[in-house]
Scaffold this active site. Structure first.
Site, PDB file in Angstrom:
ATOM      1  N   LYS A 174      56.714  16.552 -26.033  1.00 38.58           N
ATOM      2  CA  LYS A 174      55.379  17.059 -25.707  1.00 38.58           C
ATOM      3  C   LYS A 174      55.368  17.633 -24.294  1.00 38.58           C
ATOM      4  O   LYS A 174      55.580  16.906 -23.318  1.00 38.58           O
ATOM      5  CB  LYS A 174      54.337  15.929 -25.790  1.00 38.58           C
ATOM      6  CG  LYS A 174      52.918  16.502 -25.765  1.00 38.58           C
ATOM      7  CD  LYS A 174      51.863  15.438 -25.546  1.00 38.58           C
ATOM      8  CE  LYS A 174      51.605  15.174 -24.085  1.00 38.58           C
ATOM      9  NZ  LYS A 174      51.080  16.326 -23.339  1.00 38.58           N
ATOM     10  N   GLY A 227      56.174  12.667 -14.624  1.00 42.76           N
ATOM     11  CA  GLY A 227      54.751  12.881 -14.389  1.00 42.76           C
ATOM     12  C   GLY A 227      54.248  11.957 -13.301  1.00 42.76           C
ATOM     13  O   GLY A 227      55.018  11.488 -12.453  1.00 42.76           O
ATOM     14  N   THR A 231      50.525   7.249 -14.703  1.00 45.04           N
ATOM     15  CA  THR A 231      50.876   7.436 -16.122  1.00 45.04           C
ATOM     16  C   THR A 231      52.166   6.686 -16.428  1.00 45.04           C
ATOM     17  O   THR A 231      52.289   6.044 -17.486  1.00 45.04           O
ATOM     18  CB  THR A 231      51.048   8.941 -16.455  1.00 45.04           C
ATOM     19  OG1 THR A 231      49.976   9.660 -15.872  1.00 45.04           O
ATOM     20  CG2 THR A 231      51.088   9.185 -17.941  1.00 45.04           C
ATOM     21  N   GLU A 249      60.467   9.424 -14.282  1.00 48.80           N
ATOM     22  CA  GLU A 249      60.620  10.185 -13.034  1.00 48.80           C
ATOM     23  C   GLU A 249      59.210  10.483 -12.547  1.00 48.80           C
ATOM     24  O   GLU A 249      58.485  11.266 -13.152  1.00 48.80           O
ATOM     25  CB  GLU A 249      61.418  11.463 -13.323  1.00 48.80           C
ATOM     26  CG  GLU A 249      62.107  11.985 -12.079  1.00 48.80           C
ATOM     27  CD  GLU A 249      61.220  12.921 -11.304  1.00 48.80           C
ATOM     28  OE1 GLU A 249      60.622  12.461 -10.299  1.00 48.80           O
ATOM     29  OE2 GLU A 249      61.109  14.086 -11.680  1.00 48.80           O
ATOM     30  N   CYS A 283      57.857  17.619  -7.157  1.00 46.87           N
ATOM     31  CA  CYS A 283      57.940  16.210  -6.757  1.00 46.87           C
ATOM     32  C   CYS A 283      58.894  16.023  -5.581  1.00 46.87           C
ATOM     33  O   CYS A 283      58.825  15.017  -4.891  1.00 46.87           O
ATOM     34  CB  CYS A 283      58.348  15.341  -7.943  1.00 46.87           C
ATOM     35  SG  CYS A 283      59.817  15.938  -8.766  1.00 46.87           S
ATOM     36  N   GLU A 384      50.221  10.550  -2.910  1.00 46.11           N
ATOM     37  CA  GLU A 384      50.770  11.845  -3.307  1.00 46.11           C
ATOM     38  C   GLU A 384      49.631  12.855  -3.511  1.00 46.11           C
ATOM     39  O   GLU A 384      48.730  12.627  -4.311  1.00 46.11           O
ATOM     40  CB  GLU A 384      51.573  11.709  -4.602  1.00 46.11           C
ATOM     41  CG  GLU A 384      52.309  12.994  -4.932  1.00 46.11           C
ATOM     42  CD  GLU A 384      53.084  12.936  -6.242  1.00 46.11           C
ATOM     43  OE1 GLU A 384      52.558  12.388  -7.221  1.00 46.11           O
ATOM     44  OE2 GLU A 384      54.216  13.449  -6.263  1.00 46.11           O
TER      45      GLU A 384
HETATM   46  O1  TXE Z   1      50.103  14.030 -14.702  1.00 48.89           O
HETATM   47  P1  TXE Z   1      50.279  13.114 -15.959  1.00 48.89           P
HETATM   48  P2  TXE Z   1      48.817  14.857 -14.269  1.00 48.89           P
HETATM   49  C1  TXE Z   1      51.564  13.659 -10.096  1.00 48.89           C
HETATM   50  C2  TXE Z   1      50.719  14.439  -9.116  1.00 48.89           C
HETATM   51  C3  TXE Z   1      49.515  14.749  -9.915  1.00 48.89           C
HETATM   52  C4  TXE Z   1      49.367  13.485 -10.729  1.00 48.89           C
HETATM   53  C5  TXE Z   1      48.593  13.622 -12.001  1.00 48.89           C
HETATM   54  O2  TXE Z   1      50.359  13.617  -8.037  1.00 48.89           O
HETATM   55  O3  TXE Z   1      48.392  14.991  -9.131  1.00 48.89           O
HETATM   56  O4  TXE Z   1      50.685  13.112 -11.029  1.00 48.89           O
HETATM   57  O5  TXE Z   1      49.009  14.784 -12.706  1.00 48.89           O
HETATM   58  C6  TXE Z   1      51.406  13.137 -20.360  1.00 48.89           C
HETATM   59  N1  TXE Z   1      50.889   8.681 -22.822  1.00 48.89           N
HETATM   60  N2  TXE Z   1      52.551  14.479 -10.781  1.00 48.89           N
HETATM   61  O6  TXE Z   1      47.537  14.180 -14.585  1.00 48.89           O
HETATM   62  O7  TXE Z   1      48.968  12.765 -16.540  1.00 48.89           O
HETATM   63  C7  TXE Z   1      50.660  14.415 -20.047  1.00 48.89           C
HETATM   64  O8  TXE Z   1      50.036  14.920 -21.201  1.00 48.89           O
HETATM   65  C8  TXE Z   1      51.855   9.602 -22.897  1.00 48.89           C
HETATM   66  C9  TXE Z   1      53.892  14.366 -10.314  1.00 48.89           C
HETATM   67  O9  TXE Z   1      48.960  16.195 -14.790  1.00 48.89           O
HETATM   68  O10 TXE Z   1      51.217  12.043 -15.565  1.00 48.89           O
HETATM   69  C10 TXE Z   1      51.785  15.281 -19.514  1.00 48.89           C
HETATM   70  O11 TXE Z   1      52.542  15.818 -20.581  1.00 48.89           O
HETATM   71  N3  TXE Z   1      51.871  10.721 -22.179  1.00 48.89           N
HETATM   72  C11 TXE Z   1      54.845  14.946 -11.252  1.00 48.89           C
HETATM   73  C12 TXE Z   1      52.623  14.281 -18.725  1.00 48.89           C
HETATM   74  O12 TXE Z   1      52.276  12.998 -19.253  1.00 48.89           O
HETATM   75  C13 TXE Z   1      50.868  10.921 -21.320  1.00 48.89           C
HETATM   76  C14 TXE Z   1      54.478  16.140 -12.008  1.00 48.89           C
HETATM   77  C15 TXE Z   1      52.343  14.263 -17.214  1.00 48.89           C
HETATM   78  O13 TXE Z   1      50.960  14.123 -16.999  1.00 48.89           O
HETATM   79  C16 TXE Z   1      49.823   9.981 -21.182  1.00 48.89           C
HETATM   80  C17 TXE Z   1      53.091  16.117 -12.432  1.00 48.89           C
HETATM   81  C18 TXE Z   1      49.868   8.820 -21.983  1.00 48.89           C
HETATM   82  N4  TXE Z   1      48.915   7.883 -21.940  1.00 48.89           N
HETATM   83  C19 TXE Z   1      52.179  15.318 -11.785  1.00 48.89           C
HETATM   84  N5  TXE Z   1      48.957  10.447 -20.257  1.00 48.89           N
HETATM   85  C20 TXE Z   1      56.289  14.915 -10.869  1.00 48.89           C
HETATM   86  N6  TXE Z   1      56.831  13.736 -10.637  1.00 48.89           N
HETATM   87  O14 TXE Z   1      56.948  15.933 -10.828  1.00 48.89           O
HETATM   88  C21 TXE Z   1      49.431  11.632 -19.820  1.00 48.89           C
HETATM   89  N7  TXE Z   1      50.578  11.935 -20.474  1.00 48.89           N
END
Ligand code: TXE
Length: 483
Positions: A174, A227, A231, A249, A283, A384
């Site tokens: 996904k 992500g 999460t 990660e 990140c 962050e």
């Molecule tokens: O990330 P999410 P978001 C950080 C950054 C950002 C914050 C939130 O600080 O402001 O995270 O970003 C999926 N079960 N990073 O809200 O929600 C979601 O659909 C399974 C750092 O966009 O963590 C997406 O595909 N999956 C980072 C993925 O998780 C779930 C890069 C990431 O989304 C889920 C991005 C669940 N319950 C944001 N909930 C990096 N480390 O590079 C969400 N997802």
């Protein structure tokens, strides 16, 4: 309006719910396509397809798997311009960045793991004197889940998928619902490359519905996730009672330690990049800059001068350095941190304001922002932000710099600027992060382990680490008669 649909069992399919999400173009602030809002039933269908494909794919020769992955890599390169344009439109990043980093790297991910799998061997241990011989089998796990974020959409999606399928697994994947376009285009590419149906199933939708169904699925035994830290924590809580294998990660709050003995010009140029590349939404960006006191004022002046020359604008304009922020909610989150910084006594040295771009007035543009802070414990240094915002502050001694570098809950990467070898060694050993760059940044060799310490994650991907993650080791012990 264009619809982004699922790719399950080798076919493009509508979501069973018949429900759709809006897909925004961040550079215009307008909805330009609809995304399948998939639910647990779509994930169940994707799982069934992957399970059906597993026996044959896991028994496909390494040569054949490698050949198909190489074909996917070549097709990504053939479609470079289309994919880069789609990425820039979907994410808001400068087209130049998508053309030179994101899409070439997606091709490299497939090419690298196509080759790595041909070199992936297992160990043998002879128990001398006990007349027994051990060897390790490395089986693919089965159906695995790959969940990726919006900042480097195709780059991170393929970073997970390529090793998973190279190792013989089948996948339910996904992409982020914020940037699903290039993952959807990958569906066409894998089918053209001859990847058997069901080996890779791409399901679109929100984290709380489609994502949640992947992590809750009892037979998806491994999850690779990139992500947010929150999460990641939720995924760990959900998956741990089912004993799933997890690679997480997560976020970072990476320090840049700048010592007066560094190569100043290279440091300055690279620090501008490590602060603002991809609008600071990587990140690995260095969001906390610590500078040795003796050169602090000089650095401050030169850094701000360089930052003031950066152009914020249309991602499709070749002059643009910073494109749009990925979404309205994310823009608001970043702006809220700029307010927090001011309340905490931080001094905005440059930026901090929304930018209006001609003909793109509703786009989500923000100035690169430099904040001088007094204390590493302030919220903008601890949390962050994930946007074009960096903080700077001076330090007196190496010990103080190290203490501030390590004084956060995160531990993804760190960058050191020094020409002192002893200091390089001392700090590299003591800095709490998964990656330490010395006199460089974002310099990546795909063979190296990649991942974070502390709240930046669990596990490592990259090179054989990724292939180890996506396989289950089994020791076979054979006792033989020595007579
Ligand atoms: O990330 P999410 P978001 C950080 C950054 C950002 C914050 C939130 O600080 O402001 O995270 O970003 C999926 N079960 N990073 O809200 O929600 C979601 O659909 C399974 C750092 O966009 O963590 C997406 O595909 N999956 C980072 C993925 O998780 C779930 C890069 C990431 O989304 C889920 C991005 C669940 N319950 C944001 N909930 C990096 N480390 O590079 C969400 N997802």
């Amino acid at each position: 309006m264009e619809q982004i649909v699922n790719y399950i069992d080798g076919a493009f399919t509508q979501p069973l719910s018949k429900s759709w999400l809006d897909n925004y173009n961040p550079s215009t602030g307008e909805v330009y396509s609809k995304i399948a809002n998939s639910n647990a039933q779509d994930i169940a269908k994707a799982y069934e397809a992957a399970e059906k494909a597993f026996p044959s794919w896991s028994n496909t020769t390494i040569d054949e798997r490698s050949r198909i992955l190489l074909k996917i890599a070549s097709l990504i390169e053939t479609n470079l311009v289309d994919l880069a344009e789609a990425e820039a439109k979907d994410n808001g990043k400068p087209l130049s960045l998508a053309m030179t980093i994101d899409i070439p790297r997606a091709a490299s991910n497939f090419r690298f793991f196509a080759q790595a799998i041909t070199q992936f061997a297992s160990e043998a241990h002879e128990s001398v004197g006990l007349n027994s011989m051990n060897f390790t089998l490395r089986h693919p796990i089965g159906v695995v889940g790959c969940i990726s974020p919006w900042n480097l959409p195709l780059y991170l999606f393929t970073w997970k998928i390529a090793p998973a399928i190279a190792a013989g697994n089948t996948v339910v994947a996904k992409p982020s619902e914020v940037t699903p376009m290039t993952a959807s285009l990958l569906g066409k590419i894998i089918s053209e490359a001859g990847l058997p149906k069901g080996v890779l199933n791409i399901v679109h939708g929100t984290g709380s519905s489609a994502g949640q169904a992947i992590i809750e699925h009892p037979n998806i035994k491994a999850i690779s996730f990139t992500g947010g830290t929150k999460t990641g924590e939720h995924i760990a809580r959900t998956a741990a009672p089912m004993f799933k294998k997890l690679s997480l990660e997560l976020g970072g709050k990476n320090p840049n330690l700048i010592f007066a003995d560094c190569d100043y010009e290279t440091m300055l140029e690279t620090t501008v990049k490590s602060s603002f590349a991809n609008q600071g939404q990587i990140c690995l960006c260095g969001s906390r800059i610590f500078v040795e006191e003796s050169m602090y004022e000089q650095f401050k002046k030169d850094f701000i001068e360089k930052v003031s020359q950066l152009k914020v604008g249309d991602p499709f304009n070749a002059e643009t350095n910073l494109g749009a922020i990925v979404s309205q909610p994310h823009l608001e989150k970043i702006q809220s941190y700029i307010k927090i910084a001011e309340k905490e006594g931080g001094k905005i040295l440059f930026g901090g304001k929304r930018v209006t771009v001609a003909n793109l007035e509703k786009g989500y543009y923000l100035q690169p922002t430099v904040i001088e802070v007094q204390d590493n414990q302030c919220r903008v240094n601890q949390e962050e932000i994930f946007g074009p915002v960096v903080t700077i502050m001076p330090f007196k001694t190496e010990a103080e710099a190290l203490k501030m570098a390590n004084g956060v809950q995160y531990g993804l990467s760190a960058t050191l600027w020094t020409n002192n070898l002893d200091r390089t060694m001392r700090l590299s050993k003591q800095i709490q992060s998964g990656i330490v760059w010395v006199n460089t940044w974002l310099n990546r060799d795909l063979r190296t382990p990649f991942g974070g310490m502390k709240n930046s994650g669990v596990g490592r991907e990259g090179g054989f680490e990724a292939l180890r993650f996506f396989t289950e080791p089994k020791n076979v012990c054979i006792k033989y008669n020595n007579q």
